[in-house]
Design an enzyme around this catalytic site. Structure first.
Site, PDB file in Angstrom:
ATOM      1  N   ALA A 236       0.836  -1.212   0.000  1.00 29.42           N
ATOM      2  CA  ALA A 236       0.000   0.000   0.000  1.00 29.42           C
ATOM      3  C   ALA A 236       0.871   1.262   0.000  1.00 29.42           C
ATOM      4  O   ALA A 236       1.124   1.847  -1.059  1.00 29.42           O
ATOM      5  CB  ALA A 236      -0.945  -0.031   1.192  1.00 29.42           C
ATOM      6  N   ARG A 237       1.332   1.679   1.171  1.00 30.14           N
ATOM      7  CA  ARG A 237       2.220   2.836   1.282  1.00 30.14           C
ATOM      8  C   ARG A 237       3.187   2.586   2.440  1.00 30.14           C
ATOM      9  O   ARG A 237       2.816   1.981   3.458  1.00 30.14           O
ATOM     10  CB  ARG A 237       1.430   4.115   1.589  1.00 30.14           C
ATOM     11  CG  ARG A 237       0.686   4.693   0.395  1.00 30.14           C
ATOM     12  CD  ARG A 237       1.635   5.258  -0.680  1.00 30.14           C
ATOM     13  NE  ARG A 237       0.923   5.845  -1.806  1.00 30.14           N
ATOM     14  CZ  ARG A 237       0.588   5.198  -2.930  1.00 30.14           C
ATOM     15  NH1 ARG A 237       0.915   3.932  -3.090  1.00 30.14           N
ATOM     16  NH2 ARG A 237      -0.054   5.836  -3.897  1.00 30.14           N
ATOM     17  N   GLU A 266      10.280   7.090  -0.454  1.00 33.35           N
ATOM     18  CA  GLU A 266      10.699   6.510  -1.746  1.00 33.35           C
ATOM     19  C   GLU A 266      11.339   7.572  -2.627  1.00 33.35           C
ATOM     20  O   GLU A 266      10.900   8.716  -2.585  1.00 33.35           O
ATOM     21  CB  GLU A 266       9.476   5.950  -2.493  1.00 33.35           C
ATOM     22  CG  GLU A 266       8.901   4.729  -1.854  1.00 33.35           C
ATOM     23  CD  GLU A 266       7.670   4.213  -2.611  1.00 33.35           C
ATOM     24  OE1 GLU A 266       7.449   4.623  -3.769  1.00 33.35           O
ATOM     25  OE2 GLU A 266       6.940   3.400  -2.027  1.00 33.35           O
ATOM     26  N   HIS A 284       8.320  -0.579  -5.797  1.00 32.80           N
ATOM     27  CA  HIS A 284       6.981  -0.029  -6.057  1.00 32.80           C
ATOM     28  C   HIS A 284       6.469  -0.422  -7.452  1.00 32.80           C
ATOM     29  O   HIS A 284       6.269   0.437  -8.316  1.00 32.80           O
ATOM     30  CB  HIS A 284       6.963   1.492  -5.880  1.00 32.80           C
ATOM     31  CG  HIS A 284       5.583   2.024  -5.608  1.00 32.80           C
ATOM     32  ND1 HIS A 284       5.330   3.095  -4.791  1.00 32.80           N
ATOM     33  CD2 HIS A 284       4.354   1.622  -6.052  1.00 32.80           C
ATOM     34  CE1 HIS A 284       4.024   3.336  -4.755  1.00 32.80           C
ATOM     35  NE2 HIS A 284       3.405   2.443  -5.508  1.00 32.80           N
ATOM     36  N   SER A 287       1.368  -1.411  -9.582  1.00 32.29           N
ATOM     37  CA  SER A 287       0.472  -1.220 -10.732  1.00 32.29           C
ATOM     38  C   SER A 287       1.200  -1.353 -12.060  1.00 32.29           C
ATOM     39  O   SER A 287       0.658  -1.022 -13.110  1.00 32.29           O
ATOM     40  CB  SER A 287      -0.194   0.156 -10.632  1.00 32.29           C
ATOM     41  OG  SER A 287       0.794   1.164 -10.670  1.00 32.29           O
TER      42      SER A 287
HETATM   43  C1  DGY Z   1      -1.192   3.929  -6.710  1.00 35.05           C
HETATM   44  O1  DGY Z   1      -1.956   4.052  -7.662  1.00 35.05           O
HETATM   45  O2  DGY Z   1      -1.420   4.474  -5.633  1.00 35.05           O
HETATM   46  C2  DGY Z   1       0.035   3.118  -6.949  1.00 35.05           C
HETATM   47  O3  DGY Z   1       0.744   2.914  -5.786  1.00 35.05           O
HETATM   48  C3  DGY Z   1       0.894   3.802  -8.005  1.00 35.05           C
HETATM   49  O4  DGY Z   1       1.841   2.931  -8.472  1.00 35.05           O
END
Ligand code: DGY
Length: 318
Positions: A236-237, A266, A284, A287
């Site tokens: 996620a983060r 990051e 990362h 996506s």
């Molecule tokens: C998002 O869309 O938040 C993803 O982490 C981007 O790569």
């Protein structure tokens, strides 16, 4: 007259071609990461900005943006890089790209879970070094079937992880601010607080947004709640993890392994993770598939189009 747009990072070719047909666009052909100063300068005369997660658009930057900018369309589902309240005060709409990256991110979450459980960091290293021979106890890992997966944040991505993990024979537990309706739960077991969730998590998958509430939710206190030898993965983060605390828990063998795709600050990665044999790290990539990155940019473009024609957007986050 065509609207003017600043696109802060290089996008895939088909997306850039679409943008050029629609607007008078400033594209970032060298894919330079703009400083705040440059981003503000390049926004001059722009009606909107198509931004990415590496653009830190905080209250200071928003204050200095030209008054003509009315929309910031973030090329991401997460929008922690933008001060959405400051934007709202200045009457700037902020939008994100939900749904289109759910599957790709859930796939990366499964990769983290599998790689951590099966000790991929050490396995890859030993294979590359040709430093191994088969033996009954070589790099024994953990099996997913019949283990318990805790999902912190059962939104779209959390539910997509649950669906995949169920196919691996895992028992699914989750915590959300609210219990889901049973049609969305699909048999997953709800925990009203993190203490309860963590205490049954053989593996935890972090899939919640970064908020004031979730910042450092994995810390030296909450790590005590986990069963001894649990694993923690994060797609996620980075904000959710106190890195020093988790590295200490690995040292104490409270935690068996960690799988990470995201980090605080990051592209920096805490040095303690880099060569740790039981930490599996990725840069990362959640996506990062052609389909998803194309769909994300298309949705970021759709969001701007919708805003320009209706002054509204279904993916507005402020
Ligand atoms: C998002 O869309 O938040 C993803 O982490 C981007 O790569």
């Amino acid at each position: 007259m065509k609207k003017k747009i600043l696109v802060t990072r290089k996008l895939l070719k088909s997306n850039e071609e679409r943008i050029l047909k629609l607007w008078n666009a400033h594209l970032n052909l060298n894919d330079e990461v703009y400083s705040s100063k440059k981003l503000i300068e390049l926004s001059e005369d722009c009606d909107g900005i198509l931004s990415s997660i590496v653009d830190k658009i905080d209250a200071e930057v928003i204050k200095k943006l030209p008054g003509k900018v009315k929309i910031i369309s973030n090329f991401a589902v997460g929008f922690g890089n933008i001060d959405v309240n400051a934007a709202k005060e200045k009457n700037i709409m902020v939008t994100n790209t939900p749904d289109v990256l759910t599957d790709a991110t859930a796939e990366i979450a499964m990769l983290l879970i599998l790689a951590t459980a099966r000790r991929a960091t050490q396995g890859i290293k030993r294979a590359r070094e040709k430093n191994w021979k088969w033996s009954a106890d070589f790099l024994i890992g953990r099996q997913l079937s019949d283990s318990r997966l805790g999902i912190l944040g059962m939104g779209r991505i959390g539910r997509a992880v649950a669906k995949r993990a169920r196919a691996f024979g895992m028992e699914i537990h989750y915590h959300n601010r609210k219990k889901l309706n049973s049609d969305l739960e699909l048999g997953a077991i709800y925990h009203p607080n993190v203490k309860s969730l963590f205490s049954v998590s053989d593996i935890l998958s972090i899939n919640c947004p970064a908020t004031d509430e979730t910042k450092n939710i994995i810390n030296s206190e909450t790590l005590k709640y986990f069963p001894k030898g649990a694993m923690i993965t994060n797609s996620a983060r980075g904000d959710m993890i106190d890195d020093d605390a988790i590295l200490q828990a690995l040292k104490d063998k409270k935690i068996y392994g960690v799988g990470l795709d995201v980090y605080k600050g990051e592209p920096d990665i805490h040095s303690g993770y880099l060569n740790h044999p039981e930490v599996f790290i990725l840069p990362h990539l959640g996506s990062s598939t052609e389909k998803t990155r194309t769909d994300m940019a298309d949705l970021a473009i759709d969001n701007i189009e919708e805003f320009f024609s209706t002054q509204k957007c279904k993916n507005s986050v402020n």
